[in-house]
Scaffold this motif. Structure first.
Motif, PDB file in Angstrom:
ATOM      1  N   LEU A  37       7.723  -5.136   8.143  1.00  0.00           N
ATOM      2  CA  LEU A  37       8.533  -6.012   7.935  1.00  0.00           C
ATOM      3  C   LEU A  37       9.267  -6.748   6.635  1.00  0.00           C
ATOM      4  O   LEU A  37      10.463  -7.185   6.799  1.00  0.00           O
ATOM      5  CB  LEU A  37       8.043  -6.780   9.163  1.00  0.00           C
ATOM      6  N   ARG A  38       8.420  -7.095   5.768  1.00  0.00           N
ATOM      7  CA  ARG A  38       8.813  -8.502   5.007  1.00  0.00           C
ATOM      8  C   ARG A  38       8.594  -7.472   4.020  1.00  0.00           C
ATOM      9  O   ARG A  38       8.631  -8.067   2.949  1.00  0.00           O
ATOM     10  CB  ARG A  38       7.506  -9.248   5.037  1.00  0.00           C
ATOM     11  N   GLY A  39       8.613  -5.792   3.844  1.00  0.00           N
ATOM     12  CA  GLY A  39       8.962  -4.894   2.474  1.00  0.00           C
ATOM     13  C   GLY A  39       7.839  -4.765   1.889  1.00  0.00           C
ATOM     14  O   GLY A  39       7.860  -5.292   0.409  1.00  0.00           O
ATOM     15  N   PHE A  40       7.108  -5.946   2.026  1.00  0.00           N
ATOM     16  CA  PHE A  40       5.639  -6.127   1.182  1.00  0.00           C
ATOM     17  C   PHE A  40       5.194  -4.543  -0.304  1.00  0.00           C
ATOM     18  O   PHE A  40       5.125  -4.093  -1.034  1.00  0.00           O
ATOM     19  CB  PHE A  40       4.490  -6.597   1.312  1.00  0.00           C
ATOM     20  N   GLU A  41       5.065  -3.617   1.028  1.00  0.00           N
ATOM     21  CA  GLU A  41       3.672  -2.594   0.544  1.00  0.00           C
ATOM     22  C   GLU A  41       2.883  -2.393  -0.203  1.00  0.00           C
ATOM     23  O   GLU A  41       1.838  -2.935   0.686  1.00  0.00           O
ATOM     24  CB  GLU A  41       5.135  -1.249  -0.221  1.00  0.00           C
TER      25      GLU A  41
END
Lengths: 342, 342
Positions: free
Chosen positions: A126-130
């Motif tokens: 969701l937060r695009g951390f990868e």
């Protein structure tokens, strides 16, 4: 509704809830949690946490937002009727014992287990951390376990998607108590609210500040009216005489959530489904209901906002009370770990 | 030797060192760190940490060992001449601010970065964790950064293999200062001792309690004698008249480390290499040197062990002093993060 055990008269059941102070609260929060808290405070020993430390895990670059919203969210709490005489409202970062417990719990959970946590996995996407996940984000289930266990909370109201976090906490509780052969920490139960998540005004599954589809608790009468006007209804309901659909119709979902006149609402729904009832009539009713709901909240909020000293005093006293409880638990935990010398 | 910057007269250079209290200290510690500390305390503001919290990261199932060895290691410190009037000796777990700083630093380092840390990687293999790495173990570089920065240490004596930990700390320092645009945290330099790691009595690269190849600082005269008798020398030096080799010869490595009569030692080495000098003569000299080194340490240790109250008082006062410093830094850090309300 997943009812918590009836509180005993000798020691009331402890309930812990809270919010990440990253923006003002809205109708989604009201339905999902705030309304419940106003009830719970009569029957339970309730702690409500302003989770500023946790908000930092993905806001280290926007700390002003977090600081500012601690007060905003506190205003929302007080405005909806959370009573500081009944509920302990506290600021997470001002209780160092929560960081201490987190520190020790990190030894009781493996990296692999944290990586498998479905809530963490979902939030990472969701937060695009990868790959660039801050370590504090991966480890926040340990922090959440610290928050819950510090107060020996037995009941934690959470959304369906947060149930894995509660399981993680209970795993830590069991591992701790078993390893040190003492019943120090207390397992907790998830309390999932009957009414699920309120959709956004645009019909999207989640009401969220970043999607611009919220109605804030402090919204002005004009803001409410404008938002209601744009509320998503039935896109196939083009002419008044056409039959309308209720599924996914945000106007009716909101009315279900907030309109107390259920009989008249049922009639309106039937009329809408038959055909012959325009959206504008439905929205007019919704506007009236929301204006009535939010007017007193807004008024209290504005009144309280004028006396920031009082709000800070409420937070200070709540935090002091909460800290005493957390410090007692932390002492017990550290003694069990042999970390007592003097 | 990687000399630290000369301390300024106005504010002395701060040096931080410490040990995981998992067993009594031995000659390896004496050479690798203790001897240095006795010197440093004259020129630097020295903090020495009993890292009991860190020891727990892989000893959650053997907490008694950690608790017990806090006192044992403190006895070793005092016995070798670390002077509590000059050096602040403190217990890590008794300074909650160190856990708090760790908590916030976890947001400033990514999981991928921790997993790439060579020291962590090596330790994970060494301790056989594989996939079951406790989260507290993966994240201990953040904890180490907390320990170092809490005291604004400028110099940290470490072994070669710990240099990546110092780099990790400095990355956190730079990221924090840059993000919050204040020079709050201080970068540190690794101070790698001139004499590398002392091998075990059996010739293995590392002196380690678990390998049973140590000579403890509190060893009795008999224990020293027995250990010296078994010291690994030159396996090819079978007859007295044969030439002997110095490489990997623990007897000579120890003499190099502890014998102050370098001229006479040089002669002995030459004789050994020529042939005609038996191991027993070398070991007799080593025994004499170690007996002389350890007798006063043992005597002081035994004396101090009789007055545990004094030792605890030293630790209590040191911990209080250290906590004041750590609390000041933590206040600065939390203010920079906007976590100040009252």
């Amino acid at each position: 509704m997943n009812q918590p055990a009836a509180p005993s008269t000798t020691s009331p059941t402890v309930i812990l809830t809270g919010d990440r102070p990253t923006g003002p609260l809205h109708l989604g929060h009201y339905v999902g949690s705030l309304r419940g808290r106003v009830q719970y405070q009569h029957d339970y020993k309730q702690f409500v946490m302003l989770a500023d430390s946790q908000a930092l895990t993905d806001n280290m670059d926007d700390i002003d937002k977090v600081h500012r919203n601690v007060v905003e969210v506190a205003l929302d709490y007080l405005a909806v009727g959370i009573d500081p005489a009944k509920t302990t409202i506290f600021i997470q970062s001002q209780i160092p014992e929560l960081a201490e417990l987190t520190f020790y719990y990190l030894n009781l959970v493996t990296v692999a287990r944290l990586e498998r946590n479905p809530t963490v996995k979902q939030e990472i996407v969701l937060r695009g951390f990868e790959r660039d996940i801050p370590a504090g984000f991966l480890t926040y289930p340990a922090s959440q376990a610290a928050d819950i266990t510090a107060f020996k909370a037995q009941v934690v109201p959470v959304g369906e998607d947060q149930i894995p976090m509660i399981e993680q906490t209970n795993e830590i509780v069991r591992r701790f108590n078993r390893t040190y052969n003492q019943e120090i920490l207390v397992e907790c139960k998830a309390l999932v609210p009957e009414i699920g998540r309120l959709p956004g005004t645009d019909g999207k599954a989640k009401m969220s500040k970043s999607l611009g589809n919220t109605i804030n608790l402090g919204a002005s009468a004009d803001e409410i009216r404008a938002a209601v006007k744009k509320v998503y209804t039935d896109p196939l309901h083009l002419r008044v005489e056409d039959p309308g659909h209720l599924e996914g119709n945000v106007a009716f979902i909101y009315l279900d959530a907030f309109d107390n006149d259920k009989a008249s609402l049922a009639e309106m729904k039937a009329h809408y489904q038959r055909g012959g009832l325009g959206d504008s009539i439905v929205k007019k009713r919704l506007d009236a209901v929301l204006q009535e709901l939010l007017a007193p909240i807004r008024a209290r909020r504005e009144e309280l906002a004028k006396d920031k000293g009082y709000v800070m005093q409420v937070l200070k006293e709540g935090t002091m009370r909460a800290r005493e409880v957390a410090a007692r638990t932390t002492d017990e935990v550290k003694s069990a770990l042999g970390l007592n010398y003097f």
